[in-house]
Design an enzyme around this catalytic site. Structure first.
Site, PDB file in Angstrom:
ATOM      1  CG  ASP A   1      24.516  48.661 105.139  1.00 16.03           C
ATOM      2  OD1 ASP A   1      24.201  49.836 104.956  1.00 16.03           O
ATOM      3  OD2 ASP A   1      25.499  47.986 104.748  1.00 16.03           O
TER       4      ASP A   1
ATOM      5  CG  ASN B   1      18.069  51.766 106.811  1.00 13.47           C
ATOM      6  OD1 ASN B   1      17.666  50.663 106.696  1.00 13.47           O
ATOM      7  ND2 ASN B   1      18.189  52.442 107.912  1.00 13.47           N
TER       8      ASN B   1
ATOM      9  NE  ARG C   1      22.771  49.444  99.817  1.00 12.38           N
ATOM     10  CZ  ARG C   1      23.541  48.525 100.547  1.00 12.38           C
ATOM     11  NH1 ARG C   1      24.031  47.374  99.587  1.00 12.38           N
ATOM     12  NH2 ARG C   1      23.859  48.594 101.741  1.00 12.38           N
TER      13      ARG C   1
ATOM     14  NE  ARG D   1      21.038  58.201 101.880  1.00 10.58           N
ATOM     15  CZ  ARG D   1      21.522  56.924 101.925  1.00 10.58           C
ATOM     16  NH1 ARG D   1      21.615  56.194 100.916  1.00 10.58           N
ATOM     17  NH2 ARG D   1      22.158  56.523 102.956  1.00 10.58           N
TER      18      ARG D   1
ATOM     19  CD  GLU E   1      33.544  56.526 111.154  1.00 10.57           C
ATOM     20  OE1 GLU E   1      32.903  55.756 111.578  1.00 10.57           O
ATOM     21  OE2 GLU E   1      34.822  56.898 111.951  1.00 10.57           O
ATOM     22  CG  ASN E   2      26.478  56.916 109.961  1.00  8.27           C
ATOM     23  OD1 ASN E   2      25.920  56.237 110.759  1.00  8.27           O
ATOM     24  ND2 ASN E   2      27.072  56.677 108.669  1.00  8.27           N
TER      25      ASN E   2
ATOM     26  CG  LEU F   1      33.464  44.581 112.571  1.00  7.10           C
ATOM     27  CD1 LEU F   1      31.853  43.871 112.778  1.00  7.10           C
ATOM     28  CD2 LEU F   1      34.501  43.720 113.170  1.00  7.10           C
TER      29      LEU F   1
HETATM   30  C1  FPP Z   1      22.545  52.180 107.390  1.00  8.94           C
HETATM   31  O1  FPP Z   1      21.945  52.282 106.262  1.00  8.94           O
HETATM   32  C2  FPP Z   1      21.699  52.858 108.281  1.00  8.94           C
HETATM   33  C3  FPP Z   1      21.929  54.116 109.024  1.00  8.94           C
HETATM   34  C4  FPP Z   1      23.262  54.914 109.020  1.00  8.94           C
HETATM   35  C5  FPP Z   1      20.802  54.516 109.988  1.00  8.94           C
HETATM   36  C6  FPP Z   1      20.390  53.430 110.846  1.00  8.94           C
HETATM   37  C7  FPP Z   1      19.341  54.077 111.528  1.00  8.94           C
HETATM   38  C8  FPP Z   1      18.011  53.700 111.563  1.00  8.94           C
HETATM   39  C9  FPP Z   1      17.420  52.214 111.399  1.00  8.94           C
HETATM   40  C10 FPP Z   1      16.765  54.309 112.166  1.00  8.94           C
HETATM   41  C11 FPP Z   1      16.766  54.916 113.758  1.00  8.94           C
HETATM   42  C12 FPP Z   1      17.298  53.653 114.632  1.00  8.94           C
HETATM   43  C13 FPP Z   1      16.721  53.286 115.848  1.00  8.94           C
HETATM   44  C14 FPP Z   1      17.255  52.534 116.558  1.00  8.94           C
HETATM   45  C15 FPP Z   1      15.331  53.766 116.115  1.00  8.94           C
HETATM   46  P1  FPP Z   1      22.416  53.152 104.787  1.00  8.94           P
HETATM   47  O2  FPP Z   1      21.759  54.605 104.742  1.00  8.94           O
HETATM   48  O3  FPP Z   1      23.916  53.200 104.626  1.00  8.94           O
HETATM   49  O4  FPP Z   1      21.957  52.207 103.529  1.00  8.94           O
HETATM   50  P2  FPP Z   1      22.736  52.290 102.159  1.00  8.94           P
HETATM   51  O5  FPP Z   1      24.080  51.522 102.493  1.00  8.94           O
HETATM   52  O6  FPP Z   1      21.680  51.438 101.175  1.00  8.94           O
HETATM   53  O7  FPP Z   1      22.509  53.715 101.697  1.00  8.94           O
END
Ligand code: FPP
Length: 255
Positions: free
Chosen positions: A33, A35, A37, A46, A80-81, A210
């Site tokens: 989590d 990415n 921010r 993003r 949910e994504n 979680l």
């Molecule tokens: C949550 O951060 C992250 C995700 C929903 C995506 C995770 C995906 C990757 C790291 C890339 C691909 C994965 C692999 C295994 C190669 P967020 O976007 O919710 O961050 P935020 O809460 O700061 O907005």
């Protein structure tokens, strides 16, 4: 690695110093989590955060393997994504696709395999086929001692519901009876069948939730939370989490 001016302190190589290598968790789960921010702080889109997050994932997966942790599960894309903007969803799917193509090339050489938790039916067909190929080729390898489980189109409640439906279908078909149901038997219907429950679950980025990640499997897990954002999460931070884990006493309901 430094193409977005990463915070060096957090991405330094881990040393394993202070760790008892004979008491490592068998299974670590990570909610990747922060990415978005991380990208926002740098004035980047993003999607740049997800690209940097994918790099952290690679580094941490190899580090777990080198330390001798047999299972790593990462939350890559939740049920949910799909609500995110289409551009962001496609960027994550592309990163996953690139990673799987790379895994297909390196699994044998580097001695690992990849499994998936989640409903692969809901994925774009090209990505789903790639997942199935990666799964098949990885399982055919002998002697791999490291398994990465990528949670993809995954939600813990969805996983439990799919398992319950499969079990109910077996009852209807006369292959199971309600009396024979135990938690061990039910676990065999989950996506995580055959994988030990996570000992340690890590969530970076300061959130203390979680979020539907392995709710069944995490019943006795230890949790580690840190404010570090996932793209800044390197081996040195994992060392800290492992040292913290090793200081805890796990009683599993006993005394
Ligand atoms: C949550 O951060 C992250 C995700 C929903 C995506 C995770 C995906 C990757 C790291 C890339 C691909 C994965 C692999 C295994 C190669 P967020 O976007 O919710 O961050 P935020 O809460 O700061 O907005």
């Amino acid at each position: 690695m430094a193409f977005w001016n990463r915070k060096k302190t957090d991405s330094q190589p881990g040393t394993g110093e202070g760790l008892d290598l004979s008491r490592l968790p068998r299974h670590v789960g990570i909610i990747m989590d922060g990415n978005g921010r991380w990208a926002k702080k740098r004035g980047l889109p993003r999607t740049a955060g997800h690209a940097a997050g994918a790099e952290s994932f690679r580094t941490i997966a190899y580090y777990c393997k080198d330390l001798g942790i047999p299972y790593l599960t990462v939350y890559a894309f939740s049920t949910e994504n799909w609500k995110r903007p289409m551009e962001e969803v496609s960027a994550i799917m592309n990163l996953l696709q690139n990673y799987l193509l790379e895994a297909l090339e390196k699994m044998e050489r580097d001695g690992f395999r990849v499994h998936f938790f989640g409903d692969l039916e809901g994925l774009p067909p090209k990505l789903r086929d790639l997942c199935l190929r990666t799964l098949e080729e990885g399982d055919a390898l002998d002697g791999t001692r490291f398994q990465v489980n990528v949670c993809l189109n995954y939600g813990g409640r969805d996983e439990i519901l799919r398992a319950a439906k499969a079990w109910a279908a077996d009852v209807q078909a006369g292959r199971q009876t309600p009396e024979a149901l135990t938690d061990e038997l039910f676990s065999r219907y989950l996506d995580s069948r055959g994988v030990p429950d996570p000992d340690l679950i890590i969530r970076p980025s300061g959130e203390l939730r979680l979020s539907n990640f392995l709710p069944w499997q995490s019943a006795y897990a230890e949790f580690y939370f840190t404010d570090v954002l996932w793209p800044d999460f390197g081996p040195a931070v994992l060392d800290q989490a492992l040292i913290d884990y090793q200081r805890r006493q796990r009683r599993f309901g006993g005394v």
